[in-house]
Design an enzyme around this catalytic site. Structure first.
Site, mmCIF file in Angstrom:
data_model
loop_
_atom_site.group_PDB
_atom_site.id
_atom_site.type_symbol
_atom_site.label_atom_id
_atom_site.label_comp_id
_atom_site.label_asym_id
_atom_site.label_seq_id
_atom_site.Cartn_x
_atom_site.Cartn_y
_atom_site.Cartn_z
ATOM 1 N N ARG A 9 -4.429 18.805 -5.714
ATOM 2 C CA ARG A 9 -3.801 18.473 -4.382
ATOM 3 C C ARG A 9 -2.929 19.370 -3.960
ATOM 4 O O ARG A 9 -2.796 19.930 -2.684
ATOM 5 C CB ARG A 9 -3.190 16.953 -4.299
ATOM 6 C CG ARG A 9 -2.795 16.674 -2.901
ATOM 7 C CD ARG A 9 -2.289 15.217 -3.054
ATOM 8 N NE ARG A 9 -1.954 14.560 -1.792
ATOM 9 C CZ ARG A 9 -0.591 15.067 -0.880
ATOM 10 N NH1 ARG A 9 0.231 15.842 -1.388
ATOM 11 N NH2 ARG A 9 -0.446 14.406 0.149
ATOM 12 N N ARG A 60 -3.213 9.572 -7.048
ATOM 13 C CA ARG A 60 -1.926 10.121 -7.400
ATOM 14 C C ARG A 60 -1.383 9.706 -8.752
ATOM 15 O O ARG A 60 -0.430 10.411 -9.426
ATOM 16 C CB ARG A 60 -1.025 9.586 -6.339
ATOM 17 C CG ARG A 60 -1.026 10.580 -4.911
ATOM 18 C CD ARG A 60 -0.028 10.376 -3.995
ATOM 19 N NE ARG A 60 -0.407 8.831 -3.437
ATOM 20 C CZ ARG A 60 -0.052 8.553 -2.548
ATOM 21 N NH1 ARG A 60 0.838 9.047 -1.960
ATOM 22 N NH2 ARG A 60 -0.257 7.282 -2.180
ATOM 23 N N ASP A 83 -11.834 9.048 2.501
ATOM 24 C CA ASP A 83 -11.004 8.511 2.943
ATOM 25 C C ASP A 83 -11.554 7.417 4.284
ATOM 26 O O ASP A 83 -12.514 7.746 4.749
ATOM 27 C CB ASP A 83 -9.585 8.786 3.571
ATOM 28 C CG ASP A 83 -8.468 7.777 3.606
ATOM 29 O OD1 ASP A 83 -7.848 7.256 2.787
ATOM 30 O OD2 ASP A 83 -8.493 7.127 4.907
ATOM 31 N N TYR A 91 -5.966 1.080 12.391
ATOM 32 C CA TYR A 91 -5.563 2.387 12.465
ATOM 33 C C TYR A 91 -5.748 3.238 14.005
ATOM 34 O O TYR A 91 -4.888 3.922 14.290
ATOM 35 C CB TYR A 91 -5.945 3.287 11.210
ATOM 36 C CG TYR A 91 -5.326 2.795 9.847
ATOM 37 C CD1 TYR A 91 -4.328 3.182 9.606
ATOM 38 C CD2 TYR A 91 -6.220 1.654 9.180
ATOM 39 C CE1 TYR A 91 -3.673 2.591 8.365
ATOM 40 C CE2 TYR A 91 -5.693 1.200 7.954
ATOM 41 C CZ TYR A 91 -4.401 1.745 7.743
ATOM 42 O OH TYR A 91 -3.871 1.297 6.394
ATOM 43 N N ARG A 109 -9.229 3.110 -5.864
ATOM 44 C CA ARG A 109 -8.332 4.204 -5.788
ATOM 45 C C ARG A 109 -8.081 4.818 -7.170
ATOM 46 O O ARG A 109 -7.064 5.511 -7.461
ATOM 47 C CB ARG A 109 -7.008 3.757 -5.151
ATOM 48 C CG ARG A 109 -6.987 2.803 -3.826
ATOM 49 C CD ARG A 109 -7.709 3.858 -2.684
ATOM 50 N NE ARG A 109 -6.748 4.817 -2.341
ATOM 51 C CZ ARG A 109 -5.866 4.529 -1.204
ATOM 52 N NH1 ARG A 109 -6.039 3.381 -0.634
ATOM 53 N NH2 ARG A 109 -4.916 5.298 -0.885
#
Ligand code: CP3
Length: 341
Positions: A38, A29, A75, A149, A25
């Site tokens: 973003r 962020r 992703d 998911y 990752r």
């Protein structure tokens, strides 16, 4: 003399005095330049499906820190999206997939594999821009993790809905796993054909399964992906990351056929070094919270990982993704220490 592609060399079984390093990752962020882009694009999915922007995000951590590996910005939920579920990432909440497979059948979904095309365009853009020292990594979610998911429609702490589904309707669940497996092989093969040099299979929720279920839903599908991908792309180099596998790691390492093994931060590196097959490259496994802590706690944690894997091919990484609250200065300190600067 520059050591080109030192990450790729280690993943293929060579040892380096100073391990190559990248962070799971690493594009995300905790980087101000990521947050800015973003906001401009209006959201995660808009960013991930814009090949120029996604290539830029992939390169942001390379430009800032000079990691040895660049991981494709995308992703693991792109595969469910291509299998026909709607995908959204709401601000401040986790991702959503609709309709959830607890409410509908796999057969009723309409596949839209064109949704993966922007990812391949991103791969080509990054491959053209990357400097020759840096190894380009692609990735996908492993079938069990992706299924958690797809079935629940969202993430959960214990994956209970999906574990129940797998017991209650084993046949329907096997069909979901098979559909993910098949599209994942295609997806990873195309990433490789468009320019990635190694791929990682993220099984982030592998830790929630009992031993028999782990064999069936973690080991078997990952082994199938490895075998099929290597049949189509003999040069494929594959990192398996069964997060939370614990005592099942040696079986995973032996039975899946992955080239390198990713270790999470709960694994004792000394123990892992004794049970992982000799010569098999390992990746990991600094606690992401030690990286947030910084200072001497960080230095000590780095040194323990380095010492444990001194005698085998080792790729330095975190045990899980970098947290969004990680100070940039701590990442710089980590790099300096691993590189012996
Ligand atoms: O490593 C990288 O920098 C490349 C990109 C990457 C992302 N997701 C971008 C992303 C990778 C490799 C992933 C993998 C991923 N995605 C996993 C497996 C690894 C893991 O951390 O366990 C999982 C389970 C997902 C599913 C997912 N995507 C969740 C649960 C979330 C929301 C929570 C979170 O961690 O942010 C996402 C969103 C997501 N994927 C973001 C990024 C940068 C944040 C989106 C944003 O900007 O708001």
């Amino acid at each position: 003399m520059t050591d080109t592609k030192r990450l790729l060399a280690v993943l293929k079984g060579e040892r380096r005095e100073r391990p190559p390093i990248w962070l799971m990752r690493q594009a995300g962020r905790y980087l101000p330049e990521y947050r800015e882009l973003r906001a401009q694009k209006g959201g995660f999915l808009a960013l991930a499906t814009d090949p120029v922007a996604a290539a830029e995000v992939t390169l942001q951590p390379i430009n800032r820190f000079g990691f040895d590996g660049a991981i494709l910005f995308s992703d693991i939920l792109m595969v469910p999206w291509a299998l026909g579920q709607d995908l959204s990432f709401g601000a401040g909440e986790g991702p959503r997939l609709e309709p959830a497979l607890v409410d509908t059948t796999l057969a009723s979904l309409e596949r839209v594999t064109a949704r993966l095309e922007p990812v391949y365009a991103t791969v080509r853009g990054v491959a053209a821009a990357l400097s020759p020292e840096t190894t380009f990594l692609g990735f996908a979610g492993s079938p069990w993790t992706v299924a958690t998911y797809m079935v629940a429609g969202h993430g959960s702490r214990d994956q209970g809905e999906t574990r129940r589904f797998a017991y209650n309707d084993r046949q329907a669940f096997a069909a979901i796993i098979d559909a993910i497996t098949e599209l994942t092989v295609e997806y990873l093969a195309k990433q490789i054909e468009n320019g990635v040099e190694a791929v990682q299979l993220f099984d982030s929720w592998a830790g929630s399964l009992s031993p028999a279920q782990f064999e069936r839903w973690v080991i078997a599908p990952n082994a199938a992906i490895v075998a099929k991908l290597k049949a189509r792309c003999p040069q494929a180099v594959i990192i398996g990351f069964p997060k939370g596998a614990g005592g099942k790691l040696p079986a995973y390492a032996r039975e899946t056929g992955v080239d390198a093994l990713g270790l999470d931060e709960t694994v004792d590196p000394e123990w892992a070094n004794t049970v992982v097959p000799e010569g098999m490259p390992v990746q990991g496994n600094l606690d992401p919270l030690a990286l947030i802590a910084g200072g001497e706690a960080l230095d000590g944690a780095i040194d323990r990982v380095l010492a444990a894997f001194r005698d085998r091919p080792h790729v330095f990484n975190l045990g899980h993704g970098i947290d969004q609250h990680t100070p940039i200065a701590h990442v710089e300190r980590l790099l300096a220490r691993v590189r012996g600067a």
